[in-house]
Design an enzyme around this catalytic site. Structure first.
Site, PDB file in Angstrom:
ATOM      1  N   LYS A 117       0.814  -1.216   0.000  1.00  0.00           N
ATOM      2  CA  LYS A 117       0.000   0.000   0.000  1.00  0.00           C
ATOM      3  C   LYS A 117       0.847   1.265   0.000  1.00  0.00           C
ATOM      4  CE  LYS A 117      -4.346  -2.030   1.112  1.00  0.00           C
ATOM      5  NZ  LYS A 117      -5.368  -2.398   2.086  1.00  0.00           N
ATOM      6  N   ARG A 165      -3.286 -10.239   5.083  1.00  0.00           N
ATOM      7  CA  ARG A 165      -3.703 -10.309   3.670  1.00  0.00           C
ATOM      8  C   ARG A 165      -2.580  -9.738   2.816  1.00  0.00           C
ATOM      9  NH1 ARG A 165      -5.877  -7.019  -0.218  1.00  0.00           N
ATOM     10  NH2 ARG A 165      -7.477  -7.934  -1.552  1.00  0.00           N
TER      11      ARG A 165
END
Ligand code: HH2
Length: 287
Positions: free
Chosen positions: A228, A263
């Site tokens: 991210k 995740r």
């Protein structure tokens, strides 16, 4: 005592960190969009992730990428997701598949096709039928914090907070309570702070730093920090595919603060790092 996350017809043991491998069946996901759009390549990718040590495969057919994510029509999302869920559960009946969707009809069809978990990045808020579908099917449910709709939840459009941590936790608590009120069993729920969703880098860092406050609720904590933006900012890696090492660092830090499901895109390196971190924790527990 062994902690369990109850799913539809099985349970996951939470005494070791679980790796949720990302299987994006989308043309536009921020880091791997378009690579696995054909069902065969998605299944092949998923098989590799299992061999690398994934415990859960998270299949998603709608991107929430920061730049102009377009909502995907229901039929198209079903067309992307269902063949992959069907193929995976047919080849590997023991596999735990989660479906990453905000649409109750997609969740319902994926659960019918063999998925065990619904991973809803809207915290079951965008489709009023979602909680009822999850409850009726007895699905495991990931309730994630975000604000806004599919097109803007991964932007900064709603990233305005007077007290970030308090507001984020209150909003997530409301979503968990709503799921339970709609009949979802407590032991089927996992919670996720939603790293990068309506969060500037400093918010994502704070959510991770203070994860123990979320873990104290007693639900399994899921964290998706992989590749991210805040990792790009910290490491200087503009290309998401170059953010592996920073992502592994985030996964270990999250595990250390109470996350039990990570995740990730890069399953192998994360698996090995978490195995070492878990062994260190276990050695400390017996000392
Ligand atoms: N992040 C993304 C998607 N789904 N689910 C959970 N529970 N937690 C997350 O942090 C999370 C999530 C975004 O990542 P990705 O799937 O790689 O990208 P895209 O949204 O572009 O498909």
């Amino acid at each position: 005592m062994t902690r369990l996350w109850q799913l539809r017809d099985r349970a996951l043991t939470l005494d070791h960190p679980l790796v949720m491998g990302i299987v994006n069946v989308t043309p536009d996901s921020f880091s791997d969009g378009g690579r696995f759009l054909a069902p065969e390549s998605a299944v092949e990718h998923a098989t590799t992730l299992l061999a690398e040590g994934a415990d859960i495969l998270d299949v998603g057919g709608e991107s929430t990428r920061p730049q102009s994510a377009e909502p995907v029509p229901l039929e198209e999302e079903l067309r992307r997701v269902l063949p992959v869920v069907r193929a995976l559960t047919a080849v590997r009946p023991d596999v735990v598949v989660s479906v990453d969707t905000v649409k109750a009809a997609v969740a319902d069809a994926a659960l019918e096709a063999g998925a065990q978990i619904v991973n809803d990045v809207s915290g079951l808020s965008l489709d009023p039928s979602m909680a009822a579908v999850c409850a009726r099917r007895g699905a495991g449910v990931v309730v994630m914090h975000s604000r806004g709709g599919v097109s803007d939840m991964a932007t900064y459009a709603h990233a305005n907070y007077a007290n970030f941590l308090g507001e984020m936790l209150d909003e997530l608590r409301e979503r968990v309570d709503a799921a339970e009120d709609a009949g979802v069993d407590r032991e089927r729920i996992a919670v996720d702070p939603g790293i990068g969703f309506s969060k500037r880098p400093e918010h994502s860092l704070l959510a991770l730093a203070c994860l123990e406050r979320l873990a104290a609720w007693g639900y399994p904590v899921v964290v998706g920090a992989s590749r991210k933006r805040f990792i790009g900012q910290l490491t200087g890696a503009r290309d998401p595919a170059q953010r592996r090492d920073g992502s592994v660092g985030a996964a270990v830090a999250a595990f250390d603060r109470g996350a039990v499901v990570l995740r990730v895109h890069d399953v192998g390196p994360t698996r090995r790092a978490l195995d070492v971190a878990a062994a260190i924790r276990a050695a400390g527990a017996g000392a």
